[in-house]
Each structure stands twice: as C-alpha cells, then as structure tokens.
Design an enzyme around this catalytic site. Structure first.
Site, PDB file in Angstrom:
ATOM      1  N   TYR A   1       3.491   1.896   1.909  1.00  0.00           N
ATOM      2  CA  TYR A   1       4.112   2.203   3.198  1.00  0.00           C
ATOM      3  C   TYR A   1       5.627   1.950   3.136  1.00  0.00           C
ATOM      4  O   TYR A   1       6.173   1.531   2.114  1.00  0.00           O
ATOM      5  CB  TYR A   1       3.453   1.373   4.315  1.00  0.00           C
ATOM      6  CG  TYR A   1       2.070   1.866   4.683  1.00  0.00           C
ATOM      7  CD1 TYR A   1       1.888   3.120   5.263  1.00  0.00           C
ATOM      8  CD2 TYR A   1       0.938   1.078   4.456  1.00  0.00           C
ATOM      9  CE1 TYR A   1       0.618   3.576   5.606  1.00  0.00           C
ATOM     10  CE2 TYR A   1      -0.334   1.526   4.799  1.00  0.00           C
ATOM     11  CZ  TYR A   1      -0.488   2.777   5.373  1.00  0.00           C
ATOM     12  OH  TYR A   1      -1.740   3.227   5.709  1.00  0.00           O
TER      13      TYR A   1
ATOM     14  N   GLN B   1     -18.362   4.921   4.623  1.00  0.00           N
ATOM     15  CA  GLN B   1     -18.903   6.090   5.313  1.00  0.00           C
ATOM     16  C   GLN B   1     -18.661   6.115   6.821  1.00  0.00           C
ATOM     17  O   GLN B   1     -18.457   7.175   7.391  1.00  0.00           O
ATOM     18  CB  GLN B   1     -20.409   6.202   5.035  1.00  0.00           C
ATOM     19  CG  GLN B   1     -20.698   6.940   3.749  1.00  0.00           C
ATOM     20  CD  GLN B   1     -22.169   6.929   3.405  1.00  0.00           C
ATOM     21  OE1 GLN B   1     -22.614   6.196   2.543  1.00  0.00           O
ATOM     22  NE2 GLN B   1     -22.943   7.741   4.084  1.00  0.00           N
TER      23      GLN B   1
ATOM     24  N   GLU C   1       0.817  -1.228   0.000  1.00  0.00           N
ATOM     25  CA  GLU C   1       0.000   0.000   0.000  1.00  0.00           C
ATOM     26  C   GLU C   1       0.853   1.281   0.000  1.00  0.00           C
ATOM     27  O   GLU C   1       0.377   2.359   0.347  1.00  0.00           O
ATOM     28  CB  GLU C   1      -0.998   0.089   1.171  1.00  0.00           C
ATOM     29  CG  GLU C   1      -1.712  -1.161   1.646  1.00  0.00           C
ATOM     30  CD  GLU C   1      -2.341  -2.054   0.604  1.00  0.00           C
ATOM     31  OE1 GLU C   1      -1.651  -3.029   0.228  1.00  0.00           O
ATOM     32  OE2 GLU C   1      -3.468  -1.817   0.182  1.00  0.00           O
TER      33      GLU C   1
ATOM     34  N   HIS D   1      -1.531   3.972  -1.450  1.00  0.00           N
ATOM     35  CA  HIS D   1      -2.583   4.904  -1.026  1.00  0.00           C
ATOM     36  C   HIS D   1      -2.622   6.145  -1.912  1.00  0.00           C
ATOM     37  O   HIS D   1      -3.644   6.810  -1.991  1.00  0.00           O
ATOM     38  CB  HIS D   1      -2.392   5.301   0.433  1.00  0.00           C
ATOM     39  CG  HIS D   1      -2.806   4.208   1.386  1.00  0.00           C
ATOM     40  ND1 HIS D   1      -3.880   3.378   1.152  1.00  0.00           N
ATOM     41  CD2 HIS D   1      -2.284   3.800   2.562  1.00  0.00           C
ATOM     42  CE1 HIS D   1      -4.007   2.524   2.147  1.00  0.00           C
ATOM     43  NE2 HIS D   1      -3.040   2.746   3.016  1.00  0.00           N
TER      44      HIS D   1
ATOM     45  N   ARG E   1       2.608  -8.800   3.923  1.00  0.00           N
ATOM     46  CA  ARG E   1       1.659  -8.215   2.959  1.00  0.00           C
ATOM     47  C   ARG E   1       2.470  -7.630   1.821  1.00  0.00           C
ATOM     48  O   ARG E   1       3.169  -6.627   1.967  1.00  0.00           O
ATOM     49  CB  ARG E   1       0.791  -7.161   3.643  1.00  0.00           C
ATOM     50  CG  ARG E   1      -0.343  -6.731   2.760  1.00  0.00           C
ATOM     51  CD  ARG E   1      -1.601  -6.469   3.541  1.00  0.00           C
ATOM     52  NE  ARG E   1      -2.675  -6.094   2.644  1.00  0.00           N
ATOM     53  CZ  ARG E   1      -3.629  -5.255   2.953  1.00  0.00           C
ATOM     54  NH1 ARG E   1      -3.672  -4.713   4.145  1.00  0.00           N
ATOM     55  NH2 ARG E   1      -4.577  -4.985   2.083  1.00  0.00           N
TER      56      ARG E   1
HETATM   57  P1  NAP Z   1     -27.379  18.027   0.208  1.00  0.00           P
HETATM   58  O1  NAP Z   1     -26.129  17.269   0.317  1.00  0.00           O
HETATM   59  O2  NAP Z   1     -27.797  18.915   1.312  1.00  0.00           O
HETATM   60  O3  NAP Z   1     -27.269  18.875  -1.129  1.00  0.00           O
HETATM   61  C1  NAP Z   1     -28.259  19.757  -1.522  1.00  0.00           C
HETATM   62  C2  NAP Z   1     -27.777  20.597  -2.713  1.00  0.00           C
HETATM   63  O4  NAP Z   1     -28.786  21.485  -3.071  1.00  0.00           O
HETATM   64  C3  NAP Z   1     -26.556  21.400  -2.416  1.00  0.00           C
HETATM   65  O5  NAP Z   1     -25.757  21.408  -3.587  1.00  0.00           O
HETATM   66  C4  NAP Z   1     -27.095  22.809  -2.155  1.00  0.00           C
HETATM   67  O6  NAP Z   1     -26.038  23.600  -2.561  1.00  0.00           O
HETATM   68  C5  NAP Z   1     -28.336  22.836  -3.013  1.00  0.00           C
HETATM   69  N1  NAP Z   1     -29.451  23.603  -2.449  1.00  0.00           N
HETATM   70  C6  NAP Z   1     -29.920  23.589  -1.187  1.00  0.00           C
HETATM   71  N2  NAP Z   1     -30.985  24.379  -1.075  1.00  0.00           N
HETATM   72  C7  NAP Z   1     -31.215  24.926  -2.284  1.00  0.00           C
HETATM   73  C8  NAP Z   1     -32.176  25.835  -2.788  1.00  0.00           C
HETATM   74  N3  NAP Z   1     -33.116  26.332  -2.015  1.00  0.00           N
HETATM   75  N4  NAP Z   1     -32.093  26.168  -4.079  1.00  0.00           N
HETATM   76  C9  NAP Z   1     -31.138  25.668  -4.869  1.00  0.00           C
HETATM   77  N5  NAP Z   1     -30.204  24.805  -4.447  1.00  0.00           N
HETATM   78  C10 NAP Z   1     -30.235  24.439  -3.157  1.00  0.00           C
HETATM   79  O7  NAP Z   1     -28.598  17.083  -0.051  1.00  0.00           O
HETATM   80  P2  NAP Z   1     -28.766  15.852  -1.015  1.00  0.00           P
HETATM   81  O8  NAP Z   1     -27.890  15.910  -2.206  1.00  0.00           O
HETATM   82  O9  NAP Z   1     -30.239  15.804  -1.244  1.00  0.00           O
HETATM   83  O10 NAP Z   1     -28.334  14.649  -0.155  1.00  0.00           O
HETATM   84  C11 NAP Z   1     -29.099  14.323   0.985  1.00  0.00           C
HETATM   85  C12 NAP Z   1     -28.340  13.429   1.899  1.00  0.00           C
HETATM   86  O11 NAP Z   1     -28.155  12.150   1.319  1.00  0.00           O
HETATM   87  C13 NAP Z   1     -27.000  14.019   2.145  1.00  0.00           C
HETATM   88  O12 NAP Z   1     -26.949  14.505   3.462  1.00  0.00           O
HETATM   89  C14 NAP Z   1     -26.054  12.922   1.918  1.00  0.00           C
HETATM   90  O13 NAP Z   1     -25.383  12.598   3.112  1.00  0.00           O
HETATM   91  C15 NAP Z   1     -26.864  11.713   1.520  1.00  0.00           C
HETATM   92  N6  NAP Z   1     -26.244  11.161   0.296  1.00  0.00           N
HETATM   93  C16 NAP Z   1     -24.935  10.907   0.324  1.00  0.00           C
HETATM   94  C17 NAP Z   1     -24.306  10.434  -0.780  1.00  0.00           C
HETATM   95  C18 NAP Z   1     -22.836  10.128  -0.753  1.00  0.00           C
HETATM   96  O14 NAP Z   1     -22.191  10.228  -1.729  1.00  0.00           O
HETATM   97  N7  NAP Z   1     -22.264   9.754   0.367  1.00  0.00           N
HETATM   98  C19 NAP Z   1     -25.008  10.238  -1.930  1.00  0.00           C
HETATM   99  C20 NAP Z   1     -26.359  10.505  -1.939  1.00  0.00           C
HETATM  100  C21 NAP Z   1     -26.974  11.000  -0.805  1.00  0.00           C
HETATM  101  P3  NAP Z   1     -26.053  25.169  -2.643  1.00  0.00           P
HETATM  102  O15 NAP Z   1     -26.776  25.607  -1.398  1.00  0.00           O
HETATM  103  O16 NAP Z   1     -24.616  25.572  -2.715  1.00  0.00           O
HETATM  104  O17 NAP Z   1     -26.758  25.481  -3.887  1.00  0.00           O
HETATM  105 FE1  SF4 Z   2     -17.537   0.408   6.226  1.00  0.00          FE
HETATM  106 FE2  SF4 Z   2     -19.832  -0.629   7.062  1.00  0.00          FE
HETATM  107 FE3  SF4 Z   2     -19.763   0.822   4.821  1.00  0.00          FE
HETATM  108 FE4  SF4 Z   2     -18.699  -1.627   4.941  1.00  0.00          FE
HETATM  109  S1  SF4 Z   2     -20.849  -1.092   5.139  1.00  0.00           S
HETATM  110  S2  SF4 Z   2     -17.767   0.157   4.048  1.00  0.00           S
HETATM  111  S3  SF4 Z   2     -17.868  -1.645   6.988  1.00  0.00           S
HETATM  112  S4  SF4 Z   2     -19.327   1.552   6.878  1.00  0.00           S
END
Ligand code: NAP
Ligand code: SF4
Length: 680
Positions: free
Chosen positions: A175, A348, A173, A261, A223
């Site tokens: 290291y 996550q 990785e 990494h 490893r």
């Molecule tokens: P979000 O992360 O809060 O993004 C919302 C987006 O909309 C932002 O780009 C925001 O940016 C914009 N926005 C907010 N209010 C607005 C308004 N009134 N008018 C125009 N633009 C506005 O919400 P999300 O994308 O719906 O995701 C929801 C949750 O699902 C997140 O908290 C996330 O953790 C989870 N999720 C995570 C992943 C991941 O990759 N880990 C993938 C999918 C969902 P601006 O305010 O800059 O415009």
């Molecule tokens: Fe990590 Fe759990 Fe997501 Fe697997 S499911 S990658 S162990 S948080």
C-alpha cells in the site's frame, strides 16, 4: 478459579498473559487482525458494533478494524468508509463503546491504498501503475504529499475522538507508505525519493505526525513490511533502518506485514504452511525495542502459544480465526480449545466476498458479520430432530439444532462423518479440512448429538422424529461418455481412494473445483509441501530477506518433480479454472502449470479407449494418451430419501446438495444447515 479455567491457563499461559503498555493493558496476547468485511460500508452501525462486540466478548485482546480511508484519493475503492464527518465519528463511537463494554480494546486501521486504489483518483509517489488496479496513479507533488500526511494524522485524531484506543498505520502489503520505500514504485528524485533515507521519509514522517496528533497515551501500531515478496523489494538492512526510525517516531507496537498484494507468492491461502512467516517476525523481534506482532496463517491457540513461547513475538495476530469463532480466546481460557471452530484459510466467504464487493462472512461460521440477523437461540419447544447425512450441511444443521436444545440424531451411512469434506482433506494444500472434521467430531460429542454411523436413514427410521433434515448430499454426474465403463476409467471418489491404481499418464475430464483438486492430488501422489515449510519455501522461491532483497530466491521457485503427466480438460472454450476461488484460483492454476499439467479448453469428448481418450477441438480429432481417465464431471443431487419421504406424506427440510447441486459448495451447505436448524 475452576478446573476448566485452570487447565486453559496452564495450556496457554503466554497467550493469556496481559501486555502492559504503560498507559494501557492488552488483556492477553491475541490481536484480531484487520479485515475488510464490507460491514462499515453497509451503513448499519448497530450491525458493525455487534460484530466487534461479539469478538470482544469472546476475549480478543486487541481488535484492529478494517482499513479506514484517510481521504478520498487514498480509499481502496470509491465509497470506502473513513472518518470524514461528525456523523462518521458518532457511528464509530457506537463500535468503540460496545467493545469497551465487553472489556476489549480496539484500534482503527488507517489504510491509504496509493496505487492499489481502484479509482481514477488514486495517487502514489510515482505514476507506476499496479498490476492489480486498472488505474495509473497520479504522482504527488510536494503539497500533495503534505496533504496525505496531514489527512492521516487528522484521521488518527478523529479516531481518538471516536473512542478508539489506538490506530494501526498500514505500512505494508504494497500500500501507499510501502510504495515510497522501494525503487520499483518510487522513482522520485526529490527529498521523498532517491536513497533509502529519503524513501523512508514518508512513513516515518507519517508516524511522527500521527503521534503528535494523538498524544502519548494512545496505541500506535505500525504494520511494517518484513518481506515484500516482489522484485526489487526492501533489503533486510532497510527493514531494520525503517523499524528503528519508526520506533523513534513514536510507534507503540510493530505488526508484521507479509508480501505485497501483487506478489505471485501466496501468503495466507490454505496451502501456505501454518505460521509460514513467523521466522521473519522473529528476526524483527530480535532487533526491535517495542512489542512485535506475528501474523499470517496462525489459526490455533496451540500455534499461537508455541510462537510466543519461542520468544519470536510478543503478540499474535489472527484475523480470519476470529471470523470463524468469536470465542477463540474464551474457549482457550476455559479448557475448551478443541471446540474452537477452525479457520481453514479457504477465503471462500471472507476475502473472496471482499473482492466481489459482498459483505464477508465465514464458511464454518455463517453468523460472522450476520450477528444481528442470524441467532442460534434456545427453542421454547425442544423436539426430536433427525438429520440424514453428515456432510457440511447435515453437520451444521445438527450442531445448530443441538445448540437450540433439540434432541438430535445424526445418521451417517459410512463409518465417519464429513461427506465431501473427507475428500477435501486428502487434497494437498487442503490439510486444514482434517482439523475441521476433528472440530465437528468434538462438537458432536460436546453437544450430546446421537451419531449413528454405518446407517443410511430410511423413511421408516425417520418417521418417528418430530423434524427431519435431509442432507444426503450429491453423487457424481454421469457424463455418459462412450467407453466410460472401461477398466481404465475412474470416478473422482475412486481416484482419491487410498488403494486407487492410477497410471503414469492421466486425463481428467472436467475442470471444476474437483477436477483441479484431483489434479493437485495426483500430481504429487497426495503429498504436497504445505506441511513442510522448507519444501514449500523452495517450491515458491521464498528466501531470507537478509540474503535476498524482498525475500525472493534468485531464479524463482523450484517446482517439485511431478509424479505423473496430467491433462485437464473441459468443454467450455474459456480458460480453465474460472470457477475457482477469486483469491485462491491463481495459486492452484500456477502450481499445476509449473508442474507441467496441460490444460485443454473446448474439448468435445468422443470416446474412451484403452490407452486414452479421443477428443475433438478446433475442428480436428485428437487422441489424448492416458493410462487412466478420471471423470470429474460435476455432481447431481442425491434426493431419493427426500422423494420417498414426500411420497409417504412425511414433511422434511432439505439442505445442501440434496436441495440443489447447482453451484453447490460447503459455504452454501453450512449456511443452509444452520439457518434451517434455526427455524425448527
Ligand atoms: P463443477 O465445478 O460444476 O465442475 C464440473 C466440471 O465438469 C466442469 O468442468 C464442467 O465443464 C464439466 N462437466 C459438466 N457436465 C459434464 C458432462 N455432462 N460431460 C462432461 N463434462 C461435464 O463441479 P465439481 O468440480 O464437481 O465441483 C462441485 C462443487 O464443489 C463446486 O460447485 C465447487 O464449488 C466445490 N468445490 C470447490 C473447490 C474450490 O476450489 N473452491 C474445490 C472442490 C470443490 P464443461 O461443462 O465445460 O465441460
Ligand atoms: Fe475465511 Fe472462514 Fe474460510 Fe477462514 S474458514 S478463510 S474465515 S471463510
């Protein structure tokens, strides 16, 4: 043997077969791979011991601990755990004793970070700064090299004193030991650098000295980096030369190391195909005279069994899957494999936590690393519990409540459980979410949860239950844009529908997790490369290291032709994608950028018209041409049910999006669902 045990043994004969090492027996072919959970650094050794003991109780064959620093300069960050004192040895003894009481074996990983250390004290073969640490390493002189070797040997000897059954020497990785092997990080001209024989002297000498320190009846896993995935990485011939020398120096087992990494190729994220690198391990297996462990993106007993049956490895390392379900092996062995909580490789709650210095846990199993504090125990007072909504919050509440002995009824207004998880499962690179939904369905059946679909729970229906959990989730936020009711505008759930009509030019308003997900989906019409290893390797430029040094295809990857032109916008002036996962965001950003997705920060939305959207940025107005405009502007709580209940004076508990949509994700919803059920 009862019939369930029989069926488990029949389904996974190779996975469950012991491995005889001469001086020790690994009870099956599973290895719980090394993970840095941050537990050791809490100093709460009862907690560390319980974490590992639970995995041993669940049948893990050989556990490898998180990386332990051999000395101060080799620590990944200042304060990293290691065996430095008699007190440390006593603390580690608590862990090894508990694992042995549960019938398991445990090896301690010795991790010298070299130039990857996040510390001004870091040392390396040459003063070549890494792109992932702000500190340039100090070049080691000859006494410095001797000190590193002797500290690693001393660390192994202390591991033996602490009751470990072996050590794993981290040689991959990117290291410290890996840094000696390749010219990109080893510029030395003395006997530790130059030709490959001299460059490999450091890892070989380390193994020889560790073996001498621990004796012959102690597991020594090395490893080995099979595919560096960085420019100027090792050639396959060099990998084989090193493997032969390491074997001669006294290693018992090889583990597979995949990618440095600093590599720009993903190696464990959910978008990486399952078992994507098993073919490289199989190449080593053909040449090695000692057992070989396969690793990376193996997350089911079926995949592990297939790999072992093909003869490509002797053991299978699964790290995160043991966070997701400590009973991975015992469930496989007892005919309950469908009840194994799947690791969806999201990072996550595990790796993303590590990189933000938080103790790891697991999105699907919030008990991981919280074993001493979060227990799903039988309730002395079983109740009738209603859960309204079957997204991640509702599902986890239902499962934990049923496990506690409550009679659970789960209401879902659509035809299938899952809530937002159903959308996630459609996103290319997030196919694992489909397996998570299957698991929830299997658990509902196994626990006898009464699932009532196509029924929106009302206050009248819920009033008769002893306890009510409201998990009604979220609804898309209305951004109130001028022109948003035109026919060319879709909310994100509509854009992900099977029958959605989306034009060739798309503007996405909002660039949070969902905006990026929608872009991933639309750019390839929902057909990504994760389920097709050849396509994925071509896309990312992964080659056979026998053909190309380090396993990098000349010219890099070949991104697939995009199906659409996409513009992704946000109002914030910062770079898009900051809210994405720490360890996965770069993959999504890079994949979309390679497919020509244009990212616009600092956009003020003026109005939507036929043919596109007017925005203002940097003081000037601009028309973004688009056939379809997709609104991904966040979410707000859907808590009308909870409000109705409280108007009527009916007590309830809210979880997930229904409680708060701010910063919501599945990790938080699952955690809240589980913890709430534990209080009922
Ligand atoms: P979000 O992360 O809060 O993004 C919302 C987006 O909309 C932002 O780009 C925001 O940016 C914009 N926005 C907010 N209010 C607005 C308004 N009134 N008018 C125009 N633009 C506005 O919400 P999300 O994308 O719906 O995701 C929801 C949750 O699902 C997140 O908290 C996330 O953790 C989870 N999720 C995570 C992943 C991941 O990759 N880990 C993938 C999918 C969902 P601006 O305010 O800059 O415009
Ligand atoms: Fe990590 Fe759990 Fe997501 Fe697997 S499911 S990658 S162990 S948080």
């Amino acid at each position: 043997m009862n019939s369930a045990l029989n069926s488990g043994r029949q389904a996974f004969p190779r996975l469950l077969e012991p491995l005889e090492l001469g001086f020790a027996v690994i009870r099956n072919r599973s290895v719980m791979g090394s993970m840095h959970t941050g537990l050791e650094e809490t100093g709460d050794w009862a907690r560390v011991a319980e974490f590992y003991a639970e995995r041993a109780r669940g049948g893990a064959g050989l556990i490898v601990t998180g990386g332990m620093a051999p000395n101060r300069e080799g620590a990944v960050f200042p304060g990293s755990a290691g065996l430095f004192s008699a007190q440390d040895i006593a603390s580690h003894r608590m862990v090894t004793r508990r694992v042995h009481e549960e019938g398991g074996l445990i090896a301690m990983q010795i991790l010298h970070a070299g130039r990857y250390a996040y510390s001004p004290d870091c040392v390396a073969p040459s003063p070549v700064k890494s792109p992932i640490s702000p500190y340039a390493p100090t070049e080691l002189d000859a006494p410095g090299i001797e000190k590193q070797i002797s500290d690693m040997a001393e660390s192994a000897s202390r591991a033996r004193d602490a009751g470990y059954d072996g050590v794993e020497i981290m040689g991959s990785e990117g290291y410290f030991l890996n840094q000696f092997l390749v010219r990109r990080t080893n510029k030395r001209t003395d006997s530790w650098g130059g030709g490959f024989e001299s460059r490999m002297r450091m890892p070989v000498e380390t193994v020889r000295r560790v073996r001498a320190a621990v004796g012959s009846d102690f597991i020594l896993i090395y490893r080995i980096s099979l595919i560096d995935l960085v420019p100027d990485g090792s050639s396959w011939n060099e990998v084989l030369m090193l493997a032969a020398a390491i074997e001669d120096a006294g290693a018992t087992i090889f583990n597979s190391g995949i990618g440095w990494h600093e590599s720009r190729i993903p190696t464990i994220a959910t978008s990486v195909p399952r078992g994507a690198f098993a073919w490289v391990t199989a190449k080593l297996k053909r040449a090695a005279g000692i057992p070989v462990i396969a690793s990376n993106r193996i997350n089911s007993p079926e995949a592990a069994e297939a790999l072992l049956a093909e003869g490509g490895a002797d053991l299978v390392s699964m790290a995160r899957p043991f966070l997701a379900d400590s009973e991975f092996i015992s469930k496989s062995a007892s005919g309950r494999a469908s009840l194994i909580a799947p690791c969806i490789a999201c990072n996550q709650a595990c790796l993303d936590h590590t990189f933000t210095r938080k103790v790891s846990t697991c999105l699907v199993n919030p008990r991981a690393c919280h074993e001493t504090e979060l227990s799903v125990t039988k309730s002395p007072n079983p109740k009738a519990v209603a859960i309204a909504g079957s997204g991640p919050g509702g599902l986890s509440a239902a499962i934990a409540a049923a496990q506690r002995g409550h009679r659970v009824t789960l209401f879902e207004k659509t035809r299938r459980i899952g809530g937002q998880l159903k959308m996630a499962a459609k996103i290319p690179g997030k196919e694992e979410f489909a397996g998570l939904l299957d698991w929830y369905e299997a658990m509902i059946q196994d626990l006898g949860i009464d699932l009532v679909t196509e029924t929106a729970a009302t206050a009248e229906i819920l009033a008769e239950f002893d306890e009510i959990v409201v998990a009604t989730g979220v609804v898309p936020r209305d951004p109130m844009l001028e022109g948003q009711d035109r026919s060319n505008v879709l909310r994100y759930p509509e854009a992900l529908a099977d029958d959605a009509e989306i034009g060739a030019q798309v503007a996405i308003v909002g660039a949070g997790g969902i905006g990026f997900d929608v872009a991933e989906y639309l750019i390839c019409d929902g057909r990504g490369s994760t389920l097709d290893l050849d396509r994925w390797m071509k896309e990312w430029g992964v080659a056979d290291p026998e053909q190309h040094r380090g396993g990098l295809a000349p010219g890099g990857g070949e991104p697939e032709s995009p199906c659409r032109e996409i513009v992704l916008m946000q109002r914030k002036p910062e770079k898009l994608g900051r809210s994405l996962g720490k360890t996965t965001g770069w993959i999504i950003r890079s994949s979309l950028a390679k497919k020509g997705v244009k990212m616009i920060p600092g956009a003020d939305y003026l109005s939507i018209e036929n043919g596109g959207i007017w925005i203002r940025r940097d003081g000037s107005e601009e028309f973004i041409e688009a056939d379809s405009i997709v609104l991904c502007t966040g979410q707000v709580s859907e808590n009308s049910l909870q409000e109705d209940l409280s108007r009527r004076g009916i007590k309830s508990h809210s979880v997930g999006g229904a409680l708060s949509a701010v910063g919501l994700d599945a990790k938080r919803a699952v955690d809240q669902g589980t913890r709430t059920a534990c209080l009922l």
